[in-house]
Scaffold this active site. Structure first.
Site, mmCIF file in Angstrom:
data_model
loop_
_atom_site.group_PDB
_atom_site.id
_atom_site.type_symbol
_atom_site.label_atom_id
_atom_site.label_comp_id
_atom_site.label_asym_id
_atom_site.label_seq_id
_atom_site.Cartn_x
_atom_site.Cartn_y
_atom_site.Cartn_z
ATOM 1 N N HIS A 294 0.828 -1.210 0.000
ATOM 2 C CA HIS A 294 0.000 0.000 0.000
ATOM 3 C C HIS A 294 0.865 1.265 0.000
ATOM 4 O O HIS A 294 0.436 2.325 0.473
ATOM 5 C CB HIS A 294 -0.956 0.047 1.205
ATOM 6 C CG HIS A 294 -1.875 -1.126 1.308
ATOM 7 N ND1 HIS A 294 -3.151 -1.126 0.807
ATOM 8 C CD2 HIS A 294 -1.679 -2.361 1.845
ATOM 9 C CE1 HIS A 294 -3.718 -2.293 1.038
ATOM 10 N NE2 HIS A 294 -2.840 -3.065 1.663
ATOM 11 N N SER B 298 17.015 16.804 -18.098
ATOM 12 C CA SER B 298 16.258 18.054 -18.078
ATOM 13 C C SER B 298 16.909 19.075 -18.995
ATOM 14 O O SER B 298 18.133 19.132 -19.111
ATOM 15 C CB SER B 298 16.179 18.615 -16.658
ATOM 16 O OG SER B 298 15.570 19.887 -16.652
ATOM 17 N N LYS C 44 20.552 16.593 -13.710
ATOM 18 C CA LYS C 44 19.385 15.745 -13.459
ATOM 19 C C LYS C 44 19.389 14.568 -14.432
ATOM 20 O O LYS C 44 19.596 14.745 -15.627
ATOM 21 C CB LYS C 44 18.097 16.550 -13.634
ATOM 22 C CG LYS C 44 16.836 15.858 -13.142
ATOM 23 C CD LYS C 44 15.644 16.819 -13.227
ATOM 24 C CE LYS C 44 14.430 16.267 -12.486
ATOM 25 N NZ LYS C 44 13.885 15.084 -13.137
ATOM 26 N N GLU D 250 10.723 4.553 -18.196
ATOM 27 C CA GLU D 250 9.623 5.366 -18.711
ATOM 28 C C GLU D 250 9.220 4.918 -20.109
ATOM 29 O O GLU D 250 8.030 4.780 -20.427
ATOM 30 C CB GLU D 250 10.031 6.841 -18.718
ATOM 31 C CG GLU D 250 10.213 7.435 -17.330
ATOM 32 C CD GLU D 250 10.930 8.777 -17.345
ATOM 33 O OE1 GLU D 250 10.911 9.462 -16.310
ATOM 34 O OE2 GLU D 250 11.511 9.144 -18.389
#
Length: 468
Positions: free
Chosen positions: A191, A321, A327, A334
């Site tokens: 959860h 980025s 980054k 993805e």
């Protein structure tokens, strides 16, 4: 500037048409190109190859049975072999979204083979009295039995050449990571909340097992693709075929592909039902769904570096980025999710197309052909890229993993059988409110001795999977 010598005149049942002399397709393909300027998507190479193998097998058998002249049979076979070797690949030009059942694509193959066979025989392209796309290349065949057979063969080729090899590599890579990370203890999460400790290595072993199960499902589902309705001709009756053709053409195709193919017990059923394709597509979709879960897990475990879990480090493969320096994003994971979503969409389209047949034929087969083979191939390519550019290079942050495991309130679960569920819940609540450790509170309350606690709260023991 083109002159009259740059064109040839071809004729079909609808009339005459000028065809550029340099192309190997003919008048029916030209009409399809004009009629269907829809997507710019052309037939997948694997699907073209499937049709070519069928044409080679039929040319061999029809030549042996004296259904077509021996020299024409040999010329068609040579033309197929040349194209399979890489020639004339730009001649298959009909849009994916085309005439129902795939007649346009089918005639594209027939015309290219007929025109190349004519050249091999020393004749001119377009002289269909000598070699006909319909009467010779397509002898004893129909779009209605060739196209569903091509989808089956294309699916088998895509699975064996792309998806299964990628799965095998992914499974072995995950197993290797399971061994590498076996001794690293981390906090489990259910959860999205703290749960009992687990081994990082077992996370990877679980993923390997999941992929292995999906590979077995794919092998089972693909068995349906090995049962062919080739020989059914236009409506599944075998009209205009030699009595020995059906058996021999499937035997020949099996030998060419080295796949154990067999004739369908009922040709009309094989022509009408798209159930085999729905079954395989469902297995591919099922795999995609679990791949989404795995890719999301990788992203969560790598989240950070300062404000997330950062239990593992995925290999940085490109800047993340356009504005934030330094980054790096989990781009391979993805990408995996995006491809999986596309595969799920293709599966939905296949299901809709499969139920849209009427009477003796399903005319939505071009959509099924593209979606099924494309799904298999892009998912295989995706798994390969994820394995090579991500999974192989994953490293673990052992200290971060251990810190989360030691600080998890879920450790109180191990105390249940020693101090009771209610006492354990009270200890957990007090720890959360005061910041005191579970160990400190249990000792203060005199619920257990220090030696007992040391044994019960042994993270190595708690995170080990109990063997069968």
């Amino acid at each position: 500037m083109m002159t009259n010598t740059d064109f040839r005149i071809e004729r079909d049942s609808m009339g005459d048409r000028q065809i550029p002399n340099h192309v190997y397709y003919g008048i029916q393909t030209q009409r399809a190109v004009e009629n269907f300027p829809i997507s710019g998507l052309q037939p997948l190479p694997t699907y073209v190859n499937a049709g070519l193998y069928i044409k080679k097998a039929t040319a061999i058998v029809n030549g042996e049975l004296n259904c077509i002249p021996a020299d024409i049979s040999k010329a068609i076979i040579q033309a197929v072999d040349e194209i399979l070797a890489g020639k004339l690949r730009d001649q298959f030009v009909v849009d994916v979204y085309q005439a129902g059942a795939g007649t346009s694509h089918h005639m594209n193959i027939n015309e290219v083979l007929a025109n190349r066979a004519l050249e091999i025989l020393g004749d001119e392209k377009g002289n269909y009295k000598r070699v006909s796309p319909n009467d010779h290349v397509n002898y004893g065949q129909s779009t209605n039995d060739v196209i569903p057979t091509a989808i089956r063969i294309g699916g088998l080729l895509a699975l064996s050449q792309t998806l299964h090899p990628a799965l095998e590599t992914a499974i072995s890579t995950l197993e290797a990571k399971a061994v590498e990370f076996h001794d690293i203890v981390k906090s489990g999460r259910t959860h999205l909340q703290d749960a009992v400790p687990v081994r990082l290595g077992e996370n990877f072993r679980a993923w390997a097992h999941i992929l292995s199960e999906h590979q077995n499902r794919l092998y089972t589902a693909s068995g349906d693709l090995m049962v062919l309705g080739l020989g059914g001709s236009a409506a599944g009756t075998g009209m205009n075929t030699h009595p020995e053709y059906r058996k021999r053409v499937i035997e020949t195709l099996s030998q060419l592909l080295e796949i154990p193919l067999e004739p369908a017990p009922h040709l009309m059923a094989a022509m009408q039902s798209m159930g085999a394709f729905v079954n395989v597509s469902g297995a591919v979709r099922n795999l995609a769904q679990d791949l989404v879960k795995i890719s999301h897990d990788l992203r969560l475990m790598d989240s950070g570096p300062k404000t997330g879990f950062k239990e593992i480090q995925l290999p940085p493969v490109q800047p993340g980025s356009s504005i934030m320096p330094g980054k790096y994003n989990p781009v391979m994971a993805e990408m995996t999710s995006m491809v999986c979503f596309q595969v799920m969409g293709y599966d939905s389209a296949i299901a809709l197309a499969a139920q849209a047949g009427q009477l003796e034929l399903n005319v939505m087969m071009p959509l099924i052909a593209y979606n099924l083979i494309h799904s298999i191939e892009i998912l295989g390519n995706t798994i390969g890229a994820l394995t090579n550019s991500c999974i192989q290079g994953i490293t673990a942050n052992k200290e971060r993993c251990l810190g989360y495991a030691e600080g998890s309130l879920a450790l109180v679960t191990a105390l249940n059988t020693h101090i009771g569920y209610l006492n354990a819940a009270a200890v957990a609540k007090e720890s959360l409110e005061t910041g005191k450790s579970l160990r400190q509170i249990v000792l203060e309350k005199g619920l257990m001795t220090e030696e007992e606690l040391a044994s019960v709260l042994d993270l190595e023991q708690m995170s080990a999977i109990i063997p069968l």
